[in-house]
Design an enzyme around this catalytic site. Structure first.
Site, short mmCIF file in Angstrom:
data_model
loop_
_atom_site.label_atom_id
_atom_site.label_comp_id
_atom_site.label_asym_id
_atom_site.label_seq_id
_atom_site.Cartn_x
_atom_site.Cartn_y
_atom_site.Cartn_z
CG ASP A 331 -11.75 -34.87 28.99
OD1 ASP A 331 -11.28 -36.15 29.64
OD2 ASP A 331 -10.80 -33.74 28.54
CD GLU A 368 -13.30 -36.63 33.13
OE1 GLU A 368 -12.07 -37.97 33.45
OE2 GLU A 368 -12.77 -35.82 32.19
#
Length: 689
Positions: A331, A368
């Site tokens: 993330d 990401e």
């Protein structure tokens, strides 16, 4: 773990064996803090987490590691640390605060929101003959799922297993995953997490889990009631049992991991671990102690410091080795790659260490590739060895099939087919030749944003249930409601929406790169227009298994498309082809217009030309040669297509069409030069023979 001769982890040997290590009937606890003046181990009663039974001081050793060896730490012991230190900018010490060991392998919760205790765990599990499947990248099909939501209402999973680790590995779920043709299940965060206080005040919770409390412990609430009652070791065993069963079924487990920030939020937020141990080193901040927040969550882990970087690396090693996890999706990974000046660099020591660590060589690393800080958008700018979520792919594909069509109804299509074709062929304008098309994790939707069905049903977000007056969530969605906002009984609108979903799924699963399907999209799941359902733990976010006929048809399309992807290596090249050269494991691509003629340069950018015939011929090393023809038509009026004349091709075998409500078989064959009437906004796949 000991370092290899060619690899040294951040901090080197001085930071080895942090946390609790059991040995010789005693245990050694090691905690890193540069700025502390004292650290105290606190032992609690087994059943009363407020009853302190013993206290013992740690001594500062080499590399600012504080250590104690004691027989007070035994399997199952509940413990915490208290840390004292100086006051001043950057420091937030409080010697009365009970803190979690950052390396705790188990947690126990008391009565209050912040009443957590670390638990000593014995790592031991019989993996028997279970092994990691090690799915090759070109054959990987990722299924992003919320561990609770995917099974919470599954009728063939026993109620006691709904929403649990054990439930995910139930035979009914394994059969379902196999029927879809996915290979790798990517779970939203399962590291122990807590809801933000502001959500609790509104009667909501953190459903997605991007608010990590501890990087080494599986989330307790996802275990069965029986395991939770038995304690942290039983929770750990249930998690490992899930991984073992999925591996035995040939399915990989990928974890969405949140190392960019923690649940301690900004200054004044909960003080549960790192802030109390050494705030000045663990979190990014200005000289006056004000946090530098590139995550939008209140704090950002300072991975330019060895201790924070090593914490991340040691956590990854633990999950990859002890828990047998197959991959990680990071993330806001750009936050991990920011240097001491808080600027992103692809050569950041932590990013390179994650890639090069011998303990992580058999795992998939998915970035990401952005955060919310200055210079935070880094798609295509990670090094070889990293895969990346490709938001450029997402946006272009949504534009082509949705917002462009919406615009064309009012005027004419705004752009031609060139940008879409580049994404279809592997995004060579984003990823270097060395990295190739498999660096791209292609997606149309993810947990964050509209579901597939909502993309074709809503023009704007409807997030009122989140309690933020519809201010939260993205305003730019590149969606198209096809003329009616929300549910409708108009058969023409519903038919157009269903075909749009098939076009989006067909593009995703027939593109070069690694496809990621969001759980529920295969059946047209809706969140009623909520594009930021992070706080909704309810029927709104749980998968429904009571499907209508059209939803079963859509799922059948997904199964057909993943099968066709497996069977046709030309759809999944590992490398970009080079003009005039033979490149192993590439696909040689030729492009034709609707008349079967080679595409001219000006046709790529002509908004009036949104029709394309795409021929891909594989150059495989260990599979039979293969060639496909994909026809893409991106306007709503039908068109006459003349099939191209190809060298050594006598016929085209129809494999799939997005115009079909239910996928058909390989029943039709056509000859080069045949003219086909192609419906508006549609795709059709052929095998070239």
């Amino acid at each position: 773990m000991p370092e290899s001769q060619d690899f040294t982890a951040p901090g080197g040997a001085a930071l080895d064996d942090l946390g609790v290590r059991l040995h010789d009937g005693v245990a050694t606890l090691r905690v890193w803090s540069q700025n502390a003046s004292s650290i105290e181990l606190v032992i609690f009663d087994e059943t009363d987490l407020d009853w302190v039974t013993d206290e013992v001081n740690l001594e500062r050793g080499t590399g600012d590691v504080w250590e104690v060896t004691t027989d007070l730490l035994q399997p199952g012991t509940r413990y915490a640390v208290r840390v004292g230190g100086p006051h001043g900018p950057g420091n937030t010490f409080n010697p009365e605060t009970l803190l979690l060991d950052p390396y705790a392998k188990g947690l126990a919760q008391g009565d209050g929101y912040e009443e957590w205790r670390s638990v000593v765990i014995v790592d031991g599990f019989d993996w028997a003959e279970s092994r990691k499947p090690r799915i090759p990248l070109d054959r990987t099909v990722i299924y992003e799922a919320h561990l609770k939501g995917v099974t919470k209402r599954q009728p063939d999973v026993p109620p006691a297993l709904h929403g649990t680790y054990a439930g995910l590995a139930h035979p009914a779920m394994i059969e379902y995953f196999h029927s879809l043709g996915i290979t790798s299940i990517e779970l939203l965060p399962v590291h122990a997490f807590v809801p933000e206080p502001r959500l609790l005040e509104r009667g909501l919770t953190n459903y997605w889990g991007y608010n990590t409390l501890n990087f080494f412990t599986p989330h307790n609430a996802y275990a069965t009631d029986d395991a939770r009652k038995e304690g942290p070791e039983a929770v750990l065993a249930e998690f490992k049992g899930m991984v073992k069963l999925l591996h035995e079924a040939g399915l990989e487990v990928i974890l969405d991991v949140v190392y960019n920030h923690t649940s301690e939020e900004g200054i004044g937020g909960p003080r549960s671990s790192l802030r109390g141990i050494d705030n000045a080193n663990y979190y990014r901040q200005q000289p006056d102690g004000v946090y530098i927040d590139t995550t939008g969550c209140g704090n950002t882990l300072d991975t330019s410091k060895d201790a924070a970087a090593r914490l991340v690396l040691d956590s990854l090693r633990y999950w990859a080795q002890e828990m047998q996890i197959d991959g990680f999706r990071f993330d806001l990974a750009a936050a991990l790659g920011r240097d001491e000046n808080h600027e992103y660099t692809p050569e950041h020591p932590l990013l390179l260490a994650i890639r090069d660590d011998p303990a992580l060589q058999d795992v998939k690393l998915i970035a990401e590739p952005w955060d919310v800080g200055l210079g935070g958008w880094q798609t295509g700018n990670f090094t070889d060895g990293w895969l990346e979520w490709n938001d450029r792919y997402r946006d272009r594909v949504r534009n082509f099939w949705l917002s462009d069509i919406d615009y064309a109804r009012r005027a004419s299509a705004p752009v031609g087919i060139g940008g879409f074709a580049t994404r279809l062929a592997g995004s060579s304008n984003t990823f270097s030749e060395d990295r190739g098309p498999l660096a791209s994790v292609n997606f149309i939707t993810a947990h964050d944003g509209f579901t597939l069905r909502d993309l074709v049903t809503y023009d704007v977000k409807h997030n009122e249930a989140n309690g933020e007056d519809n201010r939260d969530g993205a305003d730019t969605n590149r969606s198209f409601n096809h003329g009616v906002e929300g549910p409708t009984t108009d058969p023409l609108v519903e038919a157009a929406r269903r075909k749009a979903m098939r076009n989006l799924l067909g593009t995703l699963l027939l593109s070069a790169g690694i496809p990621m399907l969001t759980a529920g999209d295969e059946s047209g799941r809706t969140q009623s227009g909520n594009n930021n359902a992070y706080a909704q733990d309810s029927d709104l976010t749980w998968l429904s298994w009571d499907d209508e006929d059209w939803q079963k048809d859509l799922r059948a399309h997904v199964s057909a498309l993943t099968r066709l992807r497996r069977e046709n290596p030309s759809l999944r090249p590992s490398r970009y082809a080079r003009l005039g050269e033979h490149t192993p494991n590439a696909s040689v691509m030729d492009w034709y217009d609707q008349n079967g003629e080679t595409m001219e340069q000006e046709q790529w950018t002509d908004p009036g030309n949104r029709t394309l015939q795409y021929v891909a011929a594989s150059t495989p090393v260990d599979e039979p040669a293969n060639r496909i023809l994909l026809v893409v038509h991106g306007i709503e009026s039908p068109v006459e297509i003349t099939l191209p004349t190809l060298e050594d091709a006598s016929r085209f075998v129809s494999l799939w069409s997005s115009s079909d409500e239910h996928p058909g078989g390989e029943s039709e064959t056509f000859a080069p030069g045949d003219v086909l009437t192609t419906p508006g906004t549609s795709m059709r796949l052929f095998r070239v023979e």
